[in-house]
Design an enzyme around this catalytic site. Structure first.
Site, PDB file in Angstrom:
ATOM      1  N   GLY A  11     -18.829  -8.388 103.597  1.00  0.00           N
ATOM      2  CA  GLY A  11     -18.287  -7.977 104.888  1.00  0.00           C
ATOM      3  C   GLY A  11     -17.029  -8.767 105.174  1.00  0.00           C
TER       4      GLY A  11
ATOM      5  N   CYS B 139     -21.674 -11.893  98.239  1.00  0.00           N
ATOM      6  CA  CYS B 139     -20.457 -12.375  98.886  1.00  0.00           C
ATOM      7  C   CYS B 139     -20.751 -12.868 100.311  1.00  0.00           C
ATOM      8  CB  CYS B 139     -19.399 -11.278  98.851  1.00  0.00           C
ATOM      9  SG  CYS B 139     -17.777 -11.906  99.232  1.00  0.00           S
ATOM     10  N   TYR B 140     -20.366 -12.134 101.338  1.00  0.00           N
ATOM     11  CA  TYR B 140     -20.705 -12.550 102.705  1.00  0.00           C
ATOM     12  C   TYR B 140     -22.226 -12.693 102.848  1.00  0.00           C
ATOM     13  CZ  TYR B 140     -21.124 -12.288 107.824  1.00  0.00           C
ATOM     14  OH  TYR B 140     -21.429 -12.536 109.135  1.00  0.00           O
TER      15      TYR B 140
ATOM     16  N   HIS C 170     -18.947  -9.447  93.298  1.00  0.00           N
ATOM     17  CA  HIS C 170     -19.401  -8.091  93.630  1.00  0.00           C
ATOM     18  C   HIS C 170     -19.920  -7.372  92.383  1.00  0.00           C
ATOM     19  CE1 HIS C 170     -18.021  -7.846  97.804  1.00  0.00           C
ATOM     20  NE2 HIS C 170     -17.112  -8.720  97.422  1.00  0.00           N
TER      21      HIS C 170
ATOM     22  N   GLU D  16     -21.277  -4.515  92.313  1.00  0.00           N
ATOM     23  CA  GLU D  16     -21.211  -3.054  92.473  1.00  0.00           C
ATOM     24  C   GLU D  16     -19.892  -2.446  92.016  1.00  0.00           C
ATOM     25  OE1 GLU D  16     -21.166  -5.337  94.772  1.00  0.00           O
ATOM     26  OE2 GLU D  16     -19.872  -4.860  96.453  1.00  0.00           O
TER      27      GLU D  16
ATOM     28  N   VAL E  32     -19.373  22.836  96.814  1.00  0.00           N
ATOM     29  CA  VAL E  32     -20.671  22.482  96.255  1.00  0.00           C
ATOM     30  C   VAL E  32     -21.743  22.305  97.338  1.00  0.00           C
ATOM     31  CG1 VAL E  32     -21.882  20.765  94.853  1.00  0.00           C
ATOM     32  CG2 VAL E  32     -19.478  21.226  94.430  1.00  0.00           C
ATOM     33  N   ASP E  33     -21.403  21.547  98.385  1.00  0.00           N
ATOM     34  CA  ASP E  33     -22.436  21.153  99.349  1.00  0.00           C
ATOM     35  C   ASP E  33     -23.067  22.362 100.036  1.00  0.00           C
ATOM     36  OD1 ASP E  33     -21.383  18.772  98.627  1.00  0.00           O
ATOM     37  OD2 ASP E  33     -20.362  18.386 100.524  1.00  0.00           O
TER      38      ASP E  33
ATOM     39  N   LYS F 137     -23.085  12.566  96.754  1.00  0.00           N
ATOM     40  CA  LYS F 137     -22.521  13.760  96.125  1.00  0.00           C
ATOM     41  C   LYS F 137     -23.056  14.004  94.701  1.00  0.00           C
ATOM     42  CE  LYS F 137     -19.177  16.907  96.494  1.00  0.00           C
ATOM     43  NZ  LYS F 137     -18.809  17.611  97.724  1.00  0.00           N
TER      44      LYS F 137
END
Ligand code: XMP
Length: 537
Positions: free
Chosen positions: A80, A107-108, A193, A195, A250-251, A393
């Site tokens: 954050g 991290c944070y 991080h 991710e 698509v959705d 998605k």
């Protein structure tokens, strides 16, 4: 955010959107990300789901009792923008640390763990931002099977000087004496991080946390969600009728297919053909849904209507507003003709849910929402059916495949709701639409032919308002300049121009100039986002 097109869908007659309630269909184990406003919080959730563990974001300040009620297998405290020293820094409920559930602070999140549990955090003299190398001192479960030197991505100002009592330092880097720490109760903090793609083994680290520390089995699968979701729609709708607006994307196609599987003929779809779609796009979706699924689809040819409303308009936001407004007008007329239909099925996805939910933290996300179908006025008083609201998605694409939709429908590149209108710089006319559509077709065709189509985020053509001089045979020409934009991106929030091989670009250019009347020059857009955006308007 595009006024008129975007926001209204998020405040339905039933009240504001709330996070999907657990348990979600098909999810037997859940990991919660306590979100402290990082740009990558959503990405953490996606990565966890890629490891086949169902994951949701909740506000970082969610009360411990609420978290306990969800019975998570693990908690991740996100990064954050705040510093733990700031008076208004968002903090977890202190009870969260004592739930007995494994915690990974990133991290944070690490700094919170260190600070709140009695360690020493201090502002660093130098902000560490970018690639770094972490040296693993004790692999333990988190770094099991990984090399001792890990290339990672760092982004922090504060550093941990001393971990709290009961914690051991298990990794360090040049700038961070505590790059990772853990205690004996499954509470772990890491300074980098995992991710982001720049942390090469980030997914392995997350998987170690999920499987070895939280004890997850990794059974979440989006396609496995279909049966329960179908049952859910059936229960909600009963014997009533449902309407669904198809956009060509698509959705809405997956939403319609899912609702149709649940309630069959009770569903009627309305496809407003605004004439701003890519070549063959609307036809293909309608064709698939009517032929193979025998869905009841009312197609409204509204191209002339939209072109009339857009005549002479050059301002991009004005174009969006007009398209949103006209969509509502056309849809409303069509819906009224159907008589009483209480339910509206909508392709709301999890990122829309997150972004429309006001986290009670002063450090909220950067809000950016784009929706493919225009917002409907509240007076229409529909009750919503949103079967995809727990999904990302890529999971929607899996569900679409599981429902039998073909690849060319579910794996389409994203396309903006206002369509080709925002890829024509300047006024939109039937002729200019045809030009950009034909150029776009060439780009897509070449990308597919060379196998690059699915390797990029988007690839498309823009019709610029510039004319340039050219020479064709013995003739001088003065004709349109088309720009080609091909970008790589994870989620559309940031993007980089794709380093497409020059011979592919050469073929695209040659074919556009050769096949599209009125174009004599092609340029390639080499800007990234930020500072540019993906679309030109
Ligand atoms: P930008 O241009 O903002 O685009 O970098 C990010 C992503 O959003 C899409 N986009 C839109 N989608 N309505 C939409 O449904 C819009 O008004 C809109 N504007 C941009 C764009 O194609 C890209 O994927």
């Amino acid at each position: 955010m595009s006024p008129g097109v975007d926001s209204a869908l998020l405040t339905p007659a039933e009240g504001p959107a709330a996070p999907a309630a657990a348990p979600v269909p098909g999810a037997t184990e859940t990991v919660l990300v306590l979100d402290f406003g990082s740009q990558t919080s959503q990405l953490i959730a996606r990565r966890v789901r890629e490891a086949r563990v169902y994951c949701e974001l909740v506000p970082g300040t969610t009360p411990a009792a609420e978290i306990r009620r969800r019975r998570p297998a693990g908690l991740i405290l996100s990064g954050g923008p705040a510093s733990v020293f700031a008076a208004d820094a968002p903090r977890p409920d202190p009870e969260v640390y004592r739930l007995g559930v494994p915690i990974l602070g990133i991290c944070y999140g690490l700094q919170l763990l260190a600070h709140d549990l009695g360690g020493q955090v201090e502002p660093s003299l130098r902000r560490e931002y970018g690639p770094a190398t972490v040296i693993v001192d004790e692999p333990g479960l988190l770094f099991a099977g990984l090399p001792a030197r890990l290339p990672v991505w760092m982004s922090h100002g504060d550093v941990i000087r001393r971990p709290p009592d009961g914690f051991r330092v298990v990794a360090h880097s040049q700038e961070s004496p505590v790059a990772a720490m853990r205690d004996g109760a499954g509470r772990i903090g890491i300074q980098f991080h995992p991710e982001v793609v720049h942390t090469a083994m980030g997914q392995e680290i997350l998987r170690n946390f999920l499987y070895r520390i939280c004890g997850c089995a990794g059974t979440w699968e989006a396609a496995g969600f279909i049966d329960t979701a179908v049952a859910g729609v059936r229960e909600r709708v009963g014997t009533e009728r449902v309407i669904c607006a198809l956009s060509g994307g698509v959705d809405s196609a997956v939403t319609a297919a899912l609702v149709h599987r649940a309630v069959g003929d009770q569903l009627t779809c309305i496809f407003v053909d605004n004439g701003l779609l890519r070549r063959g796009e609307g036809d293909r979706v309608v064709d698939v849904l009517t032929r193979s699924m025998r869905m009841d689809i009312r197609r409204i040819d509204a191209q002339a209507h939209f072109l009339g409303a857009l005549a002479g308009v050059v301002d991009p936001e004005e174009k969006r507003r007009i398209i949103g407004r006209e969509f509502i007008a056309v849809f409303e007329t069509a819906a009224r003709e159907l008589g009483r239909v209480p339910f509206l099925a909508q392709g709301t996805l999890y990122p829309d849910v997150i972004e429309s939910t006001a986290w009670d933290t002063p450090h909220a996300h950067t809000i950016k929402t784009h929706h493919n179908v225009g917002g409907l006025p509240e007076r229409m008083q529909f009750r919503l059916v949103e079967p995809l609201r727990a999904l990302f998605k890529d999971e929607v694409r899996q569900v679409g495949g599981g429902l039998g939709l073909p690849d060319d429908v579910v794996r389409r590149q994203p396309f903006p709701g206002p369509g080709l209108a925002i890829r024509i710089i300047g006024p939109v006319t039937a002729e200019r639409l045809e030009t950009v559509r034909a150029a776009d077709w060439v780009v897509i065709d070449e990308m597919k032919r060379t196998g690059l189509y699915h390797r990029v985020w988007q690839s498309f053509a823009i019709l610029t308002p510039i004319s340039s001089v050219g020479v064709m045979g013995d003739h001088r020409t003065y004709a349109n300049v088309v720009a080609v934009r091909i970008v790589e991106s994870q989620d559309g929030m940031t993007a980089d121009w794709a380093r497409v091989p020059s011979d592919v670009l050469a073929d695209i250019s040659r074919r556009i100039v050769g096949e599209v009347p009125g174009v004599n020059r092609v340029v390639y857009d080499i800007s990234s986002k930020p500072p540019s955006t993906i679309e030109w308007e």
